[in-house]
Write an enzyme that holds these catalytic residues in place. Structure first.
Site, PDB file in Angstrom:
ATOM      1  N   SER A 152       0.847  -1.210   0.000  1.00  0.00           N
ATOM      2  CA  SER A 152       0.000   0.000   0.000  1.00  0.00           C
ATOM      3  C   SER A 152       0.875   1.249   0.000  1.00  0.00           C
ATOM      4  CB  SER A 152      -0.923   0.007   1.222  1.00  0.00           C
ATOM      5  OG  SER A 152      -0.182  -0.224   2.402  1.00  0.00           O
ATOM      6  N   ASP A 178       5.484  -7.040   2.620  1.00  0.00           N
ATOM      7  CA  ASP A 178       4.685  -7.495   1.481  1.00  0.00           C
ATOM      8  C   ASP A 178       5.586  -7.880   0.318  1.00  0.00           C
ATOM      9  OD1 ASP A 178       1.965  -7.746   1.665  1.00  0.00           O
ATOM     10  OD2 ASP A 178       1.550  -5.619   1.330  1.00  0.00           O
ATOM     11  N   LYS A 237       4.466 -11.413   3.376  1.00  0.00           N
ATOM     12  CA  LYS A 237       3.040 -11.617   3.079  1.00  0.00           C
ATOM     13  C   LYS A 237       2.878 -11.663   1.561  1.00  0.00           C
ATOM     14  CE  LYS A 237      -0.210  -8.231   3.659  1.00  0.00           C
ATOM     15  NZ  LYS A 237      -0.686  -8.011   2.274  1.00  0.00           N
ATOM     16  N   GLU A 285      -0.255 -12.342  -1.651  1.00  0.00           N
ATOM     17  CA  GLU A 285      -1.693 -12.363  -1.924  1.00  0.00           C
ATOM     18  C   GLU A 285      -2.087 -13.595  -2.728  1.00  0.00           C
ATOM     19  OE1 GLU A 285      -2.890  -8.681  -3.759  1.00  0.00           O
ATOM     20  OE2 GLU A 285      -2.011  -7.462  -2.168  1.00  0.00           O
ATOM     21  N   GLU A 303      -9.210  -9.465   3.828  1.00  0.00           N
ATOM     22  CA  GLU A 303      -9.544  -8.074   3.482  1.00  0.00           C
ATOM     23  C   GLU A 303     -10.906  -8.004   2.801  1.00  0.00           C
ATOM     24  OE1 GLU A 303      -6.454  -5.840   1.532  1.00  0.00           O
ATOM     25  OE2 GLU A 303      -7.800  -4.148   1.113  1.00  0.00           O
TER      26      GLU A 303
END
Ligand code: KIV
Length: 275
Positions: free
Chosen positions: A45, A83, A113, A115, A182
């Site tokens: 982000s 991330d 992390k 996704e 999320e």
């Protein structure tokens, strides 16, 4: 005491809610660490809130390494999760292990992390086997914004809810030590949280998760381009900063800053000899 994968897992077992915030720099990491945060996420982000991109896709490994190293230097107790940026792990299991290794070796994070669910389980397994703890990220996964057609709540239909539940189980089986959920309906997150043994960390996923994460610019009202429904402003740091900047400009213009106490002295005789 440094938070570890084991202490985070114990928090779930003991019903002690896990706290996580994003951080992208040393000073902010220090402040959050001093406040007692359990985990810091160097989220991709940062592409949006730090670098001004409209999504997270342009974030590079070099961006992530730069910010992760700064946060790691500031985090004395918090567990630092970095991330994995877009296309640093989707391309192959080899790339995933290589890039996760860089984030740990050069960025000094404690975990990474990534996704996705079933499609990235081989990557989760391989990274975990390389002794790098992994947090999985399910539900609205911002790196898939183009495939999703926007930032939308996930898992609302029965089929999508079943898929999400299965993906959470698969991530756990592959070796993930926690899962970020999320934009997932609260009752589905609650069910996932009860179903898997590893902690769930929610963002827009209701109160039933084992922990919560927010982007710090969102929760401090520093990023105001848009405000997702799940964001609460815990302080209006944006207004405090704006007022501070305006006061600085005023005092420089009217000459009241710097005052004598902000200035350095020199002997009068030394100055006199220069004229
Ligand atoms: O990049 C990020 O900040 C994240 C959070 C939204 C969980 O992945």
């Amino acid at each position: 005491m440094k938070n570890t994968v084991q202490t985070i897992r114990k928090q779930k077992e003991e019903g002690d809610k896990i706290t996580m915030l994003t951080a992208y720099d040393y000073s902010t990491a220090r402040l959050m660490d001093e406040a007692g945060i359990n985990m810091l996420l160097v989220g991709d982000s940062l592409g949006m809130v730090m670098l001004g991109y409209e999504d997270t896709l342009a974030v590079t490994m070099e961006d992530m390494l730069h910010h992760t190293a700064a946060v790691a230097r500031g985090a004395k107790e918090a567990l630092v999760v970095a991330d994995m940026p877009f296309m640093s792990y989707q391309t192959s299991v080899y790339d995933a292990v290589f890039n996760a290794g860089r984030l740990m070796k050069e960025g000094r994070c404690n975990a990474v992390k990534l996704e996705g669910g079933a499609s990235v389980c081989p990557q989760i397994k391989a990274i975990t086997e390389a002794s790098i703890p992994v947090v999985a990220h399910l539900g609205l996964t911002p790196q898939s914004v183009n495939a999703f057609g926007g930032f939308k709540v996930q898992g609302k239909s029965e089929e999508a809810a079943r898929r999400l539940l299965a993906e959470a189980r698969a991530a756990e089986e592959a070796g993930a030590f926690a899962v970020v959920l999320e934009c997932v309906p609260a009752r589905l997150s609650e069910l996932i949280t009860k179903t898997i043994a590893i902690p769930t960390i929610g963002i827009g996923a209701g109160a039933g998760c084992d922990g919560q994460v927010l982007v710090y610019q969102d929760m401090l009202a520093l990023f105001t381009d848009f405000k997702p429904k799940f964001v609460k402003h815990f302080a209006d740091a944006g207004s405090v900063m704006r007022a501070g900047f305006a006061e600085y400009i005023k005092e420089v213009k009217d000459g009241s800053f710097p005052a004598e106490e902000h200035s350095f002295k020199i002997d009068d005789e030394v100055i006199a000899r220069l004229y």
